[in-house]
Design an enzyme around this catalytic site. Structure first.
Site, short mmCIF file in Angstrom:
data_model
loop_
_atom_site.label_atom_id
_atom_site.label_comp_id
_atom_site.label_asym_id
_atom_site.label_seq_id
_atom_site.Cartn_x
_atom_site.Cartn_y
_atom_site.Cartn_z
N ASP A 15 0.79 -1.23 0.00
CA ASP A 15 0.00 0.00 0.00
C ASP A 15 0.83 1.28 0.00
OD1 ASP A 15 1.03 -0.03 2.55
OD2 ASP A 15 -0.89 -0.01 3.60
N ARG A 40 -1.74 12.58 10.14
CA ARG A 40 -0.53 13.33 10.48
C ARG A 40 -0.38 14.54 9.57
NH1 ARG A 40 2.94 8.10 11.66
NH2 ARG A 40 2.31 7.91 13.83
#
Length: 800
Positions: free
Chosen positions: A122, A494
């Site tokens: 991924d 984040r």
């Protein structure tokens, strides 16, 4: 068999032991591993042993953690102090970290993994123009790495999820997580699985190798922070706002060394997942067992996912009817029924004690947006515009990005589409650029079928590949130049400086997908969707209504393409290719063993000023392609850290030549000339991703110690695993006594013992000296790692 015999001293168990203990239950962990059973009976037995010993009520996290102890009868248990020896149920690795983990496993000499393990592709797919083309390009560019991971998985018994499958955490939640599981993953957002009642912990690759080798895994006994939820969410508020609020309270280091355990009556108002429902093959009922609407808010997994942003070991929710429904809808009704039988062990005991208690009334919670540059800078959406004006942050939103492992569920996409439909009905499209990242192949196929994807495209959105993409810096951004001040808004987790697009002037804000969509339509941080109006193409003003959407699709999920590779039963003929001339992959050489002496005259490579995350130590983005080649990726060592001497990034003084140059070049110079070096850091050094390259690189380039005010948990462990010394100032003010031109000598290594500080002599250029004390958290096992040169070296010693 001889490998396991040789590891007997480590307490190794073979692959089938857990299954043998749990034959009675006969419920498989997943349909991919039909012969590996859930062992609630062993969990129950261990919990009862520990409860009798401690003679007190247990929190949920204590039950699951202590229920996986290697030796529950005699293990020392003291929160925040003891080192626990645990037996995790399984391991998961994403492709960027799996490369180094599998290279280390190959170096171990073992022939098969000892617990069920998976690899998920991924991280290596760069967002450019759109999902299909980006995926095709990634498969071409990364063919060598994907082939290595696929063949290594087949050789060593590891399941392989091909590129395009989706993000590791969604796949885990759909297929592998369950209430009471203890799972470790080589990604810091592994706690996502806590949304399904498991203890899922992010680790470095060396920790994963221990578990895959069948060695008890060590974890410092966590403290437990309780978050009591009352009331229920409404309007524009979402589960994302719960964790954004908690982040604002605890900050990026407030959860360090602790598990965050959610409980209270408000829990039942939150659905199981911020992720997609998985392989459900039946219609969705309109109400849960208590009559509450199903899918009123997606989010336990979303909340747990972002617990990584407060430094928490992990986060967890108690087993409830929403988890049962989720398990049933993802083809795991047998697990749900078994969990019902053992439910008392999957919720906290009444009267259990928390080290800290926070209470949040969901009914009073307002939508939040956190940032820029840190995920704990919390603002109500209603106020962020005023704050931005005051601080000089750009108000115009250049890009809105939804998806990621945190928020890419069917419901997340549905709520964003509900906002989009309102704007489209008035003739509006996004003023900002807009991207959509589906969490998995299954969710992509389903939102295409059900029309959500087209609605979001009609709004001006681009659907990206089922991958991490811009969330981890895999974004070929073209709309700005590096150094250009701008604002983006995401539903990610984040927002550290430069994380998304490598531009230090990008002001990134984190919020829920529906708020991102609304702000992308308005194009400005000053827009508050709760109160402000938009103007349609007909000139009429209108206000967006708070969106709602089904948690799961009314029809069956569309599974999309089959993207899973089972490991073969017989892998004896399987070959794993690593070319000696490869620029992407490199077999590992053992690190040098400790020479038995104190570390004298260490040169300071850099004294870091302020925040230093693993992104600063080992950047992602374009560097991801070198995650399997230690020497090549070491060229990014600390290039994002700010040097206190000149306030610049990637510019340090070479103590020999007195010239300033890049950090990696200076480290290589020192290594070539036999000069051992040390890094001086500030607080919470190494926060962020589980990136063990941030520990491998300084070790590879000649580093011996990292001395800071404090460490983030995963990074501290990673450093120990690679034979480095993570040390902290006994007096944090001693950070100010050390200057970049000083030399350091670390004494006390000959009688290195747990709990005993080491001495550090600071030698100033003018000939004066002063002595300070350095603390450490090494136990006996970890001291053996240091003496052997690394944890992997120690494993090999025990084999021999």
């Amino acid at each position: 068999g001889f490998i396991y015999s040789s590891l007997k001293a480590l307490g190794v168990r073979q692959y089938h032991v857990a299954s043998v203990l749990c034959q009675r239950a006969k419920v498989a962990m997943s349909h991919f591993e039909p012969n590996e059973y859930i062992h609630y009976d062993l969990l129950e037995k261990n919990i009862n042993i520990v409860r009798k010993r401690l003679n007190r009520p247990l929190t949920l996290s204590e039950k699951i953690v202590y229920g996986h102890l290697d030796d529950p009868a005699s293990q020392e248990i003291e929160r925040g102090k003891s080192y626990l020896r645990l037996r995790p149920d399984r391991v998961a690795m994403q492709d960027a970290t799996a490369q180094m983990a599998m290279l280390q496993f190959i170096s171990s000499g073992l022939s098969k993994v000892a617990v069920p393990s998976t690899i998920h592709c991924d991280h290596l797919i760069e967002a450019q123009v759109g999902g299909e083309k980006d995926l095709r390009r990634a498969k071409d560019i990364n063919q060598e790495v994907y082939n290595f991971l696929a063949t290594a998985g087949a050789k060593y018994g590891v399941g392989f999820w091909k590129p395009g499958s989706g993000i590791i955490h969604q796949i885990i939640l759909e297929n592998y997580a369950y209430p009471g599981v203890l799972l470790i993953g080589t990604d810091s957002h592994t706690p996502n699985g806590g949304g399904l009642g498991g203890i899922c912990i992010g680790v470095g690759g060396a920790d994963a190798v221990d578990v895959m080798a069948g060695i008890p895994w060590e974890l410092k006994c966590p403290k437990v922070i309780g978050v009591k939820l009352t009331g229920s969410l409404s309007g524009w508020s979402s589960p994302k706002d719960v964790i954004l609020k908690v982040a604002g309270i605890l900050t990026v280091k407030g959860g360090t060394g602790a598990i965050v355990e959610y409980h209270g009556p408000g829990v039942d108002s939150i659905s199981c997942t911020g992720e997609e429902g998985g392989q459900a093959t039946w219609p969705l009922p309109c109400a849960g067992p208590d009559g509450s609407p199903v899918g009123s808010r997606s989010g336990m997994a979303t909340i747990c996912n972002m617990g990584a942003e407060i430094g928490a070991t992990t986060s967890v929710f108690p087993y409830n009817h929403r988890m049962k429904k989720y398990l049933s809808k993802t083809g795991r009704e047998d697990i749900a029924n078994l969990a019902d039988e053992f439910k008392d062990h999957l919720v906290p005991d009444p009267g259990c004690h928390y080290d800290q208690l926070i209470e949040i009334n969901l009914s009073e919670l307002k939508p939040h947006i956190n940032g820029p540059f840190t995920p704990d800078l919390a603002h109500p959406v209603a106020e962020v515009g005023k704050v931005a004006e005051k601080e000089g942050w750009p108000l115009d939103i250049r890009v809105g990005l939804i998806g990621s492992c945190t928020n890419s569920s069917y419901e997340d996409m549905g709520r964003s589409a509900a906002v989009a439909k309102q704007a489209l009905a008035h003739g509006l499209k996004c003023k900002s650029q807009f991207t959509i990242t589906p969490g998995s192949e299954q969710i992509r196929a389903t939102i295409e079928r059900d029309g959500y994807a087209q609605i979001l495209r009609d709004l001006g959105g681009i659907v990206l590949a089922n991958a991490c993409g811009p969330c981890i810096g895999q974004w070929d951004r073209k709309d700005i130049k590096k150094g250009e001040k701008n604002t983006i808004v995401t539903s990610y987790n984040r927002n550290f400086t430069g994380r998304n697009d490598a531009n230090p002037e990008t002001h990134a804000f984190v919020t829920s997908p529906e708020i991102v969509t609304a702000l992308a339509i308005a194009g400005t941080l000053k827009f508050n969707p709760e109160t402000d109006y938009l103007t349609g193409t007909d000139g009429k003003k209108f206000r967006l209504e708070a969106p709602d959407a089904d948690e799961l699709p009314k029809a069956e999920f569309d599974p999309g393409q089959d993207t899973y590779q089972h490991p073969p039963k017989d892998s004896s003929g399987q070959h794993v290719d690593v070319s000696p001339t490869s620029q992407r992959l490199q077999l590992l050489e053992p690190f040098d063993k400790w020479d038995g002496k104190d570390l004298e005259d260490l040169q300071i490579l850099i004294k870091v000023k302020g925040k230093c995350t693993t992104d600063h130590i080992s950047a992602a983005g374009p560097w991801l392609k070198f995650r399997g080649h230690l020497d090549n990726i070491s060229n990014n060592l600390l290039i994002g850290a700010i040097n206190i001497e000149n306030g610049k990034a990637n510019s340090v003084r070479n103590a020999v030549t007195q010239e300033f140059g890049p950090v990696p070049d200076t480290a290589r110079y020192y290594k070539k000339h036999g000069i051992r070096w040390v890094v001086i850091g500030d607080e919470n050094y190494g926060e962020g991703s589980s990136r063990e390259h941030a520990a491998l690189e300084p070790r590879h380039l000649g580093g011996r110690a990292i001395i800071t005010k404090s460490f983030a948990r995963i990074h501290e462990t990673n450093l120990k695993k690679q034979g480095l010394l993570p040390l902290t100032f006994a007096d944090p003010a001693d950070y100010n006594k050390i200057h970049p031109v000083d030399k350091l000598t670390i004494q006390g290594l000959k009688d290195f013992t747990p709990g005993k500080p080491l001495k550090c002599i600071i030698k100033h250029p003018n000939g004066t000296q002063e002595t300070i004390l350095l603390n450490h958290t090494f136990n006996e096992t970890q001291i053996e790692w240091f003496r052997a040169g690394s944890a992997l070296n120690r494993m090999k010693e025990l084999q021999q």
